[in-house]
Design an enzyme around this catalytic site. Structure first.
Site, short mmCIF file in Angstrom:
data_model
loop_
_atom_site.label_atom_id
_atom_site.label_comp_id
_atom_site.label_asym_id
_atom_site.label_seq_id
_atom_site.Cartn_x
_atom_site.Cartn_y
_atom_site.Cartn_z
NE ARG A 348 -2.71 -0.69 3.48
CZ ARG A 348 -3.53 -0.77 4.53
NH1 ARG A 348 -4.83 -0.87 4.33
NH2 ARG A 348 -3.08 -0.74 5.75
CB VAL A 470 -7.80 -2.02 -5.53
CG1 VAL A 470 -8.72 -2.33 -6.70
CG2 VAL A 470 -6.82 -0.90 -5.92
CD GLU A 471 -2.74 -2.92 -2.87
OE1 GLU A 471 -2.14 -2.34 -1.94
OE2 GLU A 471 -2.17 -3.31 -3.90
N GLY A 472 -8.11 -2.00 0.07
CA GLY A 472 -8.74 -1.30 1.19
C GLY A 472 -9.45 -0.07 0.69
#
Length: 781
Positions: A348, A470-472
């Site tokens: 991230r 995406v990714e949280g």
């Protein structure tokens, strides 16, 4: 442990203290003076004892998945922010970041050549990259940037990885996503940290040379941002003498799954028959399954808006997964969530921020030039104040985003894994990227909404929601993770007191840590109030970094005090998501503010950087102040809201947005051939042939357009005709301008492309021969 008097007692326990005081007040007055001290000590012991019992009741239990998240990564500068005493000088001494010679060479050669091969409009039209691009990615080890050299990879630093992805993203977001996934959260990172030697020796060389393209299956229909709740998995079984798990799984949104040669699969293992026998545990596991693994189904594609990277489902029913396929072997069975949390921080921090920063800096390069070259009402767009507002926001955000990116890259290069700061980076970078792209589209107007090879912003605009999600997802990341986990993980004392509560019998430890929290709150009360009184109040011309550092220090103390007071809500803070989001906004702006000051100190020799710093910091301080006043107005315990406001902002609101003069300075830097603009254009791909690329033409024409406009102004003032050389410059710029303002048009679109050579525009269904054109209907008749 230390005893507490009523002034030291935290507000959460104030009611308890007052009740005990009333019960003993008459008794104390009736005792001789010599007997009051022991009674007072006894009262304090009773109070702290009851405080401990109360805390055990109100403090929510930390689940295993929450504990894994809290233990993941490292704590560094984020703890300084929660302490109320961050050190800008410490940042300057500790962190620096540069590319190695090898990384520089790779950027100038392999990455440059890759960008030349890419036609992003064609990528989106074909919904895939060309065989040539796929082959180049494999052969030049773009999938193995972070894999160590001993396994055949490039062994690049976090910053090197970030800069490679950033440059690719200025050419194509889809190609960037394709190259970034194998280098972020995926089998490569997991293998390097947790894999057995056999797994490393088998998989890592194949991942490095592209023989195996990886994907990672985590998200499912019922477990998106709440990945720990995944239903995928099965029981541990023994089959034919091999211990494994019979698992059923249904994953979706998995990037590179349709072309993957190896799938990293997250699933839950249960062991009702105790077959693990103490080696490994029940829980989430991560396994590596090659494409031909029996029962594994991959190949179908999702269609993520206009983005053209491969993305699709990963499914299987009753699939046997041997223990040898679990990353780290049987010993790591049930350890998957810890693995994911450890690796997520770096992913991230790098991949999504790199593409976001690319969009912001690319907007400076392309849209800044367009605004100067394109004219309306006989003046460049860049001279219109409404457009200047957009340009200034783009320039300010690009500066702040680059600063945040370089600072977190420095942390990663120092072998830190900043979990809380990675959440800030993911949410803030993609959110600010959305602002930049929206501003860019507003400046481009009609040129931004007509698709075609010459539209350099359309694909980025359409793909913005993907980065946000995406990714949280950003909403979750802001309202639950940044402050919610940050408070527990990064507060200097909170995690210690939680551990003492969870032990159930650690009264002495609780006393010690409670005293430290109270002392921390008292100290930050003093720092907050004195910071409001004695902060610097005057800015001058040039470098105002000391002024802004004073504002950051004052706001950091106020944040630490406000965070301490949030503890009065106990476990309820986890569910006060709007309030938590405002705390997160303050925390994010503090990180970005210090990052901007750190970055400015390294690049203040760039002409114009001081003006951009003033513009950016004015917005950061105003954003933080807005969030603070939202906290004060909405804090559930109203008196504490008044207390925080009175201590942190005793004179009311302090900060203002940038003035129009400051805004115009930044807009001019973005839209002229300035040193700041050149700095922002570094590490963006500019095609070497302006005749083949619209952005390259804009970039080449900008300095000439600035000179031509200045020349025309002087000619009018001097009332003379241009010389032959001056006329040649004016005509060259006018010819380029005429080309730049054109948009693409097509003889056929959609299903028309597949029609035969006999097709004509009159064959479009709308005609139906209503104009007697002799179209398809008429010919059929």
């Amino acid at each position: 442990g230390p005893t507490l008097n009523s002034a030291e007692a935290p507000p959460l326990l104030g009611a308890l203290w007052r009740q005990k005081r009333r019960e003993t007040h008459v008794e104390m007055l009736s005792k001789p003076l010599a007997l009051r001290a022991p009674l007072s000590c006894e009262l304090r012991r009773q109070f702290v004892g009851q405080a401990y019992q109360l805390a055990k009741k109100v403090m929510p239990k930390i689940s295993a998945t929450e504990q894994a998240a809290l233990n993941a990564g490292t704590v560094g500068f984020d703890r300084e922010l929660f302490s109320g005493k961050p050190s800008l000088e410490g940042l300057k001494r500790k962190y620096k970041v540069d590319l190695s010679e090898e990384e520089h060479a790779y950027m100038d050669n392999e990455v440059e050549e890759l960008c030349k091969l890419i036609d992003d409009y064609q990528v989106v039209t074909d919904r895939d990259m060309t065989p040539e691009v796929w082959r180049f990615l494999r052969e030049k080890k773009f999938f193995g940037l972070i894999i160590p050299k001993e396994y055949g990879g490039m062994g690049f630093s976090g910053h090197g990885h970030s800069q490679v992805m950033q440059k690719i993203a200025t050419r194509s977001g889809s190609v960037c996503a394709t190259a970034s996934v194998p280098n972020s959260l995926g089998p490569g990172e997991l293998l390097m940290r947790y894999g057995t030697e056999d797994q490393k020796n088998y998989f890592l060389p194949k991942l490095a040379n592209g023989e195996l393209i990886p994907c990672f299956g985590l998200t499912g229909p019922r477990s998106g941002s709440d990945a720990a709740s995944m239903p995928d998995g099965g029981e541990v079984v023994m089959e034919n003498g091999v211990l494994g798990v019979r698992a059923t799984f249904k994953k979706r949104y998995i990037t590179l799954a349709p072309v993957a040669g190896v799938v990293g699969l997250a699933f839950k293992a249960s062991d009702p028959n105790n077959l693990l026998k103490g080696v490994g545990t029940e829980g989430i596991c991560v396994a590596l399954l090659e494409r031909n693994h029996p029962g594994l189904r991959i190949g179908d594609r999702h269609d993520p808006l206009t983005a053209s990277f491969m993305n699709g489902p990963v499914e299987g029913e009753d699939v046997f997964i041997p223990m040898s396929a679990i990353v780290g072997g049987q010993e790591r069975c049930g350890f998957g969530w810890n693995m994911l949390m450890d690796c997520l921080a770096e992913g991230r921090s790098i991949s999504l921020p790199a593409s976001a920063v690319a969009a912001a800096r690319f907007s400076v390069t392309a849209v800044g030039a367009y605004a100067r070259i394109r004219k309306q009402f006989k003046v460049p767009l860049a001279e219109l104040e409404g457009v200047q507002e957009h340009l200034a926001r783009i320039g300010g955000n690009a500066f702040v985003m680059t600063a945040g990116q370089h600072l977190v890259n420095s942390m990663i290069n120092a072998h830190e894994q900043p979990a809380v700061i990675s959440a800030i980076m993911k949410q803030q970078m993609t959110s600010r990227m959305r602002d930049c792209v929206n501003d860019a589209m507003d400046v481009l107007g009609g040129a931004g909404i007509c698709n075609g090879p010459n539209n350099f912003m359309a694909n980025a605009y359409a793909a913005v929601p993907i980065a946000i999600t995406v990714e949280g997802a950003n909403t979750l990341t802001r309202s639950l993770i940044q402050f919610g986990q940050g408070l527990t993980r990064s507060h200097p004392h909170l995690l210690d007191i939680i551990k003492s509560i969870e032990k159930g019998n650690d009264q002495a430890g609780f006393n010690t840590h409670l005293g430290r929290i109270v002392g921390h709150a008292v100290a930050n009360t003093g720092r907050s109030f004195s910071g409001a009184l004695f902060r610097r109040r005057g800015k001058g011309r040039g470098d105002n970094s000391e002024y802004w550092a004073s504002q950051m220090d004052r706001l950091a103390a106020a944040f630490a005090l406000s965070s301490d007071i949030s503890l009065t809500l106990g476990g309820k803070i986890k569910f006060a998501e709007a309030l938590s989001g405002r705390y997160a906004d303050v925390l994010s702006n503090l990180y970005l503010g210090y990052a901007a000051l750190w970055f400015h100190s390294r690049h203040k020799n760039v002409k114009g950087m001081d003006a951009v710093l003033d513009y950016a910091m004015a917005n950061i301080c105003a954003d933080a102040e807005d969030a603070f006043f939202g906290i004060f107005a909405n804090f559930p315990i109203t008196p504490f809201g008044y207390f925080m406001r009175g201590v942190c902002f005793p004179f009311g609101r302090t900060y203002r947005r940038p003035t129009d003069t400051e805004m115009k300075k930044v807009a001019e830097l973005v839209s002229t051939d300035s040193a700041f603009r050149d700095f922002m254009t570094e590490n963006s791909f500019i095609h070497p042939d302006p005749s083949q690329d619209r952005v390259a033409l804009l970039h080449a024409t900008l300095p000439k357009a600035v000179r031509a406009d200045r020349l025309l102004k002087n000619l009018r003032k001097e009332k003379r005709e241009p010389t032959s050389a001056e006329r040649a410059l004016i005509e060259e710029v006018e010819a380029a301008r005429e080309e730049i303002i054109q948009v693409d048009s097509f003889s056929r679109l959609g299903s028309e492309v597949t029609q035969g050579i006999a097709w004509t525009p009159e064959d479009r269904p709308a005609f139906d021969d209503i104009y007697n054109t002799g179209g398809r209907s008429a010919r059929a008749a």
